[in-house]
Design a protein around this motif. Structure first.
Motif, PDB file in Angstrom:
ATOM      1  N   ALA A 303      -4.765  -3.683  -7.987  1.00  0.00           N
ATOM      2  CA  ALA A 303      -5.095  -4.814  -7.535  1.00  0.00           C
ATOM      3  C   ALA A 303      -5.158  -5.298  -6.406  1.00  0.00           C
ATOM      4  CB  ALA A 303      -5.102  -5.880  -8.877  1.00  0.00           C
ATOM      5  N   ILE A 304      -3.542  -5.035  -5.780  1.00  0.00           N
ATOM      6  CA  ILE A 304      -2.678  -5.551  -4.817  1.00  0.00           C
ATOM      7  C   ILE A 304      -3.716  -5.122  -3.481  1.00  0.00           C
ATOM      8  CG2 ILE A 304      -0.578  -5.735  -3.459  1.00  0.00           C
ATOM      9  CD1 ILE A 304       0.570  -5.889  -6.178  1.00  0.00           C
ATOM     10  N   MET A 305      -4.280  -3.759  -3.482  1.00  0.00           N
ATOM     11  CA  MET A 305      -4.492  -2.858  -3.013  1.00  0.00           C
ATOM     12  C   MET A 305      -6.440  -3.448  -2.875  1.00  0.00           C
ATOM     13  SD  MET A 305      -5.323   1.131  -3.310  1.00  0.00           S
ATOM     14  CE  MET A 305      -3.618   1.795  -2.687  1.00  0.00           C
ATOM     15  N   GLU A 306      -6.937  -3.313  -3.550  1.00  0.00           N
ATOM     16  CA  GLU A 306      -8.063  -3.643  -3.442  1.00  0.00           C
ATOM     17  C   GLU A 306      -7.821  -5.434  -2.536  1.00  0.00           C
ATOM     18  OE1 GLU A 306     -10.488  -3.872  -7.616  1.00  0.00           O
ATOM     19  OE2 GLU A 306     -10.234  -1.718  -7.149  1.00  0.00           O
ATOM     20  N   ASN A 307      -7.079  -5.803  -2.856  1.00  0.00           N
ATOM     21  CA  ASN A 307      -7.596  -7.254  -2.024  1.00  0.00           C
ATOM     22  C   ASN A 307      -6.908  -6.731  -0.834  1.00  0.00           C
ATOM     23  OD1 ASN A 307      -8.290  -8.430  -4.224  1.00  0.00           O
ATOM     24  ND2 ASN A 307      -6.040  -9.424  -4.622  1.00  0.00           N
ATOM     25  N   ALA A 308      -5.901  -5.979  -0.183  1.00  0.00           N
ATOM     26  CA  ALA A 308      -5.767  -5.510   0.784  1.00  0.00           C
ATOM     27  C   ALA A 308      -6.868  -5.106   1.412  1.00  0.00           C
ATOM     28  CB  ALA A 308      -4.493  -4.712   1.189  1.00  0.00           C
ATOM     29  N   LEU A 309      -7.297  -3.855   1.079  1.00  0.00           N
ATOM     30  CA  LEU A 309      -8.721  -3.483   1.790  1.00  0.00           C
ATOM     31  C   LEU A 309      -9.657  -4.401   1.675  1.00  0.00           C
ATOM     32  CD1 LEU A 309      -8.548  -0.418  -1.010  1.00  0.00           C
ATOM     33  CD2 LEU A 309      -8.226  -0.430   1.784  1.00  0.00           C
TER      34      LEU A 309
END
Length: 367
Positions: A303-309
Motif C-alpha cells: 500500500a505504501i509502495m502504491e502511494n509512492a508510485l
C-alpha cells in the motif's frame, strides 16, 4: 595472412575481435563477450546436414552443405564475413571445434582474395580453457569476501578495488528479490565465460588476492561455479557498515531511480508504458518475498509502495518510496542478515565504512 592460433590467453586478454560461424542455436547456448555471430549455416541448414551426416556419412553431408549454401546465398554470407574482416583486421574466426566449418569459411574468404586466421580448436577449446583457468585462479589466489547489510554499497567497494570479480555485474542481477534489471540475465555459459575472462585479466595485472561480494549460490538465475562458491564459504569476511539513512538512500537510487531509468530507456516513445512496467517490477519484487515477510506486512508495504508510485507518476518525486524501503530493511533484510551473520562471526577479519574497507583491501593487495 596471419597464422591460425591456439593462444587463447592472448585472445581474451587483448579482447581480439572474433567471428563465430556456428549456427545461431549454438551461439545462443553460449558465446564470448563481444563476439559476432555470422553463421556458415542457418539452424535449419545445420539440422539437415547433421541428419545427412548421421545417415549417409561425412562426404554426403559436405555435399549437401555445398548444395544448401551456394549461389546468391553463398555470396551474401561471404560478403558479410568480408565486411567483418575489413572492420576487424586483427581478429579471428572459429566454429565449434575449429574443423570443417571454420576451414570452409576460411577457404571461401581466400577465394575472394581475403586471408583471415581461425582459432584452432574452436569454441570448445576456448571454453575449456576458460573453465580451467577460472578454477586454477580461484584455487591459487586467496579470496576476500565483502559482506554487509543490504544497501551498504558492497558493489561500489567491489568496483573500487583491484583484484575484484563482479558476480552481480556479470550475472546482470543485484542478487536480491528486487535484483532483476529491465533486460534479461545472460545464460549460465555466458555468465561463466565473462567471469573467467575477468579472472584472467585480474591475474594478468598481477593481483595477489581476489575480492568478491558475499553471494548465495544463485545470483538470480545464474549459478556461481561450484569450486568458487565452495571457497567463498571458507574465505575471510570484510564487513561493510553504513548508516540506516544512507542505506535507504542507496537503495532508493538502485531500486527506484535507476530501475525507472532502465525502463524509460527501453521505451523512450512510451513513457507511460515504461512507468507501468517499472511499477510491475517493484510490486513483483515485494510479492516474491510475501511468504517470508508475512502477508500482513507485505500488504502494508504494498500500500505504501502504491502511494509512492502514484506520487512519482504525478510529480516525479521519489522521496515517498523511502518509507517502504525503510520498512523492507527493518522487517525483512536486516533480520535475515543478522541471522546469517550469526554463523559467520568467526570469519569476520575487518569491519568499517566504505572508505575504511577500500583502504583495507587496497593495503592487502599491495603486500
Amino acid at each position: 595472412m596471419r597464422e591460425n592460433t591456439d593462444d587463447f590467453r592472448r585472445i581474451f586478454l587483448q579482447s581480439a575481435p572474433m567471428m563465430d560461424v556456428r549456427a545461431p542455436v549454438e551461439f545462443d547456448k553460449g558465446a564470448f563477450p563481444g563476439v559476432v555471430n555470422l553463421p556458415l549455416m542457418t539452424d535449419s541448414e545445420r539440422q539437415q546436414v547433421g541428419t545427412c551426416y548421421k545417415h549417409s556419412g561425412q562426404e554426403a553431408a559436405i555435399a549437401l552443405g555445398h548444395k544448401l549454401v551456394h549461389g546468391s546465398v553463398k555470396e551474401q554470407r561471404v560478403a558479410a564475413w568480408a565486411e567483418f574482416v575489413a572492420a576487424n583486421p586483427e581478429g579471428y574466426l572459429y566454429c565449434f571445434r575449429g574443423g570443417l566449418r571454420s576451414q570452409l569459411v576460411q577457404q571461401w574468404l581466400a577465394e575472394a582474395g581475403i586471408g583471415y586466421p581461425r582459432v584452432i580448436g574452436g569454441y570448445k577449446a576456448m571454453r575449456r580453457f576458460l573453465i580451467d583457468s577460472l578454477e586454477q585462479t580461484v584455487q591459487s589466489l586467496p579470496l576476500n569476501i565483502v559482506a554487509g547489510l543490504t544497501g551498504t554499497g558492497k558493489t561500489e567497494v567491489i568496483n573500487a578495488v583491484a583484484g575484484s570479480l563482479d558476480l552481480e555485474g556479470h550475472a546482470h542481477h543485484r542478487g536480491s528479490s528486487f535484483g532483476r534489471h529491465a533486460t534479461p540475465q545472460p545464460n549460465q555459459i555466458d555468465f561463466e565465460n565473462a567471469l573467467a575472462i575477468q579472472a584472467l585479466r585480474v591475474t594478468d595485472r598481477g593481483a595477489r588476492e581476489l575480492v568478491l561480494e558475499d553471494e548465495g549460490r544463485m545470483v538470480g538465475s545464474c549459478t556461481v561455479p561450484l569450486e568458487l562458491f565452495r571457497l567463498m564459504q571458507e574465505a575471510p569476511l570484510i564487513w561493510l557498515e553504513d548508516s540506516f539513512d544512507n542505506r535507504v538512500t542507496r537503495i532508493l537510487g538502485d531500486y527506484v531511480v535507476d530501475m525507472h531509468g532502465e525502463f524509460a530507456a527501453l521505451y523512450p516513445e512510451d513513457p507511460e508504458q515504461a512507468f507501468d512496467l517499472f511499477a510491475e517490477h517493484l510490486s513483483g519484487g515485494l510479492l516474491r518475498i510475501r511468504k517470508r515477510l508475512g502477508g500482513e506486512k507485505q500488504q502494508a508495504l504494498q500500500a505504501i509502495m502504491e502511494n509512492a508510485l502514484t506520487e512519482q507518476r504525478r510529480s516525479g518525486s521519489v522521496d515517498p518510496h523511502r518509507e517502504w524501503i525503510a520498512g523492507l530493511l527493518t522487517d525483512y533484510y536486516d533480520p535475515m542478515y543478522a541471522y546469517q551473520r550469526s554463523g559467520k562471526d568467526e570469519r569476520v577479519v575487518f569491519s568499517g565504512d566504505q572508505t575504511a574497507v577500500v583502504e583495507y583491501l587496497t593495503e592487502r593487495s599491495a603486500r
